[in-house]
Design a protein around this motif. Structure first.
Motif, PDB file in Angstrom:
ATOM      1  N   ARG A  94       0.833  -1.210   0.000  1.00 14.95           N
ATOM      2  CA  ARG A  94       0.000   0.000   0.000  1.00 14.95           C
ATOM      3  C   ARG A  94       0.864   1.256   0.000  1.00 14.95           C
ATOM      4  NH1 ARG A  94      -4.381  -0.070   4.577  1.00 14.95           N
ATOM      5  NH2 ARG A  94      -4.806   1.949   3.643  1.00 14.95           N
ATOM      6  N   LEU A  95       1.939   1.237   0.776  1.00 15.93           N
ATOM      7  CA  LEU A  95       2.832   2.399   0.815  1.00 15.93           C
ATOM      8  C   LEU A  95       3.510   2.614  -0.533  1.00 15.93           C
ATOM      9  CD1 LEU A  95       4.473   1.934   4.311  1.00 15.93           C
ATOM     10  CD2 LEU A  95       2.931   3.778   3.604  1.00 15.93           C
ATOM     11  N   GLN A  96       3.910   1.536  -1.170  1.00 13.38           N
ATOM     12  CA  GLN A  96       4.547   1.664  -2.485  1.00 13.38           C
ATOM     13  C   GLN A  96       3.574   2.219  -3.510  1.00 13.38           C
ATOM     14  OE1 GLN A  96       6.051  -2.305  -3.099  1.00 13.38           O
ATOM     15  NE2 GLN A  96       8.012  -1.837  -2.132  1.00 13.38           N
TER      16      GLN A  96
ATOM     17  N   SER B 276       3.108   6.065  -2.787  1.00 14.84           N
ATOM     18  CA  SER B 276       4.239   6.985  -2.964  1.00 14.84           C
ATOM     19  C   SER B 276       4.419   7.314  -4.433  1.00 14.84           C
ATOM     20  CB  SER B 276       5.502   6.406  -2.365  1.00 14.84           C
ATOM     21  OG  SER B 276       5.800   5.161  -2.930  1.00 14.84           O
ATOM     22  N   PRO B 277       4.912   8.533  -4.698  1.00 16.30           N
ATOM     23  CA  PRO B 277       5.103   8.939  -6.090  1.00 16.30           C
ATOM     24  C   PRO B 277       6.108   8.031  -6.799  1.00 16.30           C
ATOM     25  CG  PRO B 277       5.641  10.730  -4.562  1.00 16.30           C
ATOM     26  CD  PRO B 277       5.306   9.527  -3.750  1.00 16.30           C
ATOM     27  N   GLN B 278       5.854   7.776  -8.049  1.00 13.12           N
ATOM     28  CA  GLN B 278       6.719   6.905  -8.841  1.00 13.12           C
ATOM     29  C   GLN B 278       7.773   7.744  -9.536  1.00 13.12           C
ATOM     30  OE1 GLN B 278       6.345   3.522  -8.809  1.00 13.12           O
ATOM     31  NE2 GLN B 278       4.760   3.934  -7.296  1.00 13.12           N
ATOM     32  N   ASP B 279       9.014   7.271  -9.515  1.00 15.53           N
ATOM     33  CA  ASP B 279      10.083   7.922 -10.278  1.00 15.53           C
ATOM     34  C   ASP B 279       9.993   7.469 -11.719  1.00 15.53           C
ATOM     35  OD1 ASP B 279      11.104   9.174  -8.036  1.00 15.53           O
ATOM     36  OD2 ASP B 279      12.442   7.503  -7.549  1.00 15.53           O
ATOM     37  N   ASP B 280      10.089   8.422 -12.643  1.00 16.53           N
ATOM     38  CA  ASP B 280      10.029   8.076 -14.069  1.00 16.53           C
ATOM     39  C   ASP B 280      11.389   7.946 -14.656  1.00 16.53           C
ATOM     40  OD1 ASP B 280       7.295   7.955 -14.098  1.00 16.53           O
ATOM     41  OD2 ASP B 280       7.066  10.056 -14.656  1.00 16.53           O
TER      42      ASP B 280
END
Length: 73
Positions: A64-66, A69-73
């Protein structure tokens, strides 16, 4: 960890907090000694089940935390 007759991906019916508390009790009993071999084995097996329940909840929380959290592109 699922109970017999339930799908492996079904969430456990026991909460993380309840499983953790019961697991701590199992450890105290095992560390206290004075148990027969059969009693010790039964407690060990229950401890393994409870550890699996705790791990399920921790893995679900991590997922759930993953997702949150914002994803790096």
């Amino acid at each position: 960890m699922s109970t017999p007759g339930t799908p492996d991906d079904a969430p456990p019916t026991q909460s993380y907090e309840d499983a953790r508390e019961e697991l701590a009790d199992v450890v105290r009993k095992l560390e206290g000694g004075g148990l027969t071999l059969e009693e010790s084995l039964a407690l060990w097996e229950r401890g393994e089940e409870l550890a699996g329940v705790c791990q399920h909840w921790l893995d679900a929380a991590r997922e759930r935390l993953q997702r949150a959290s914002p994803q790096d592109d």
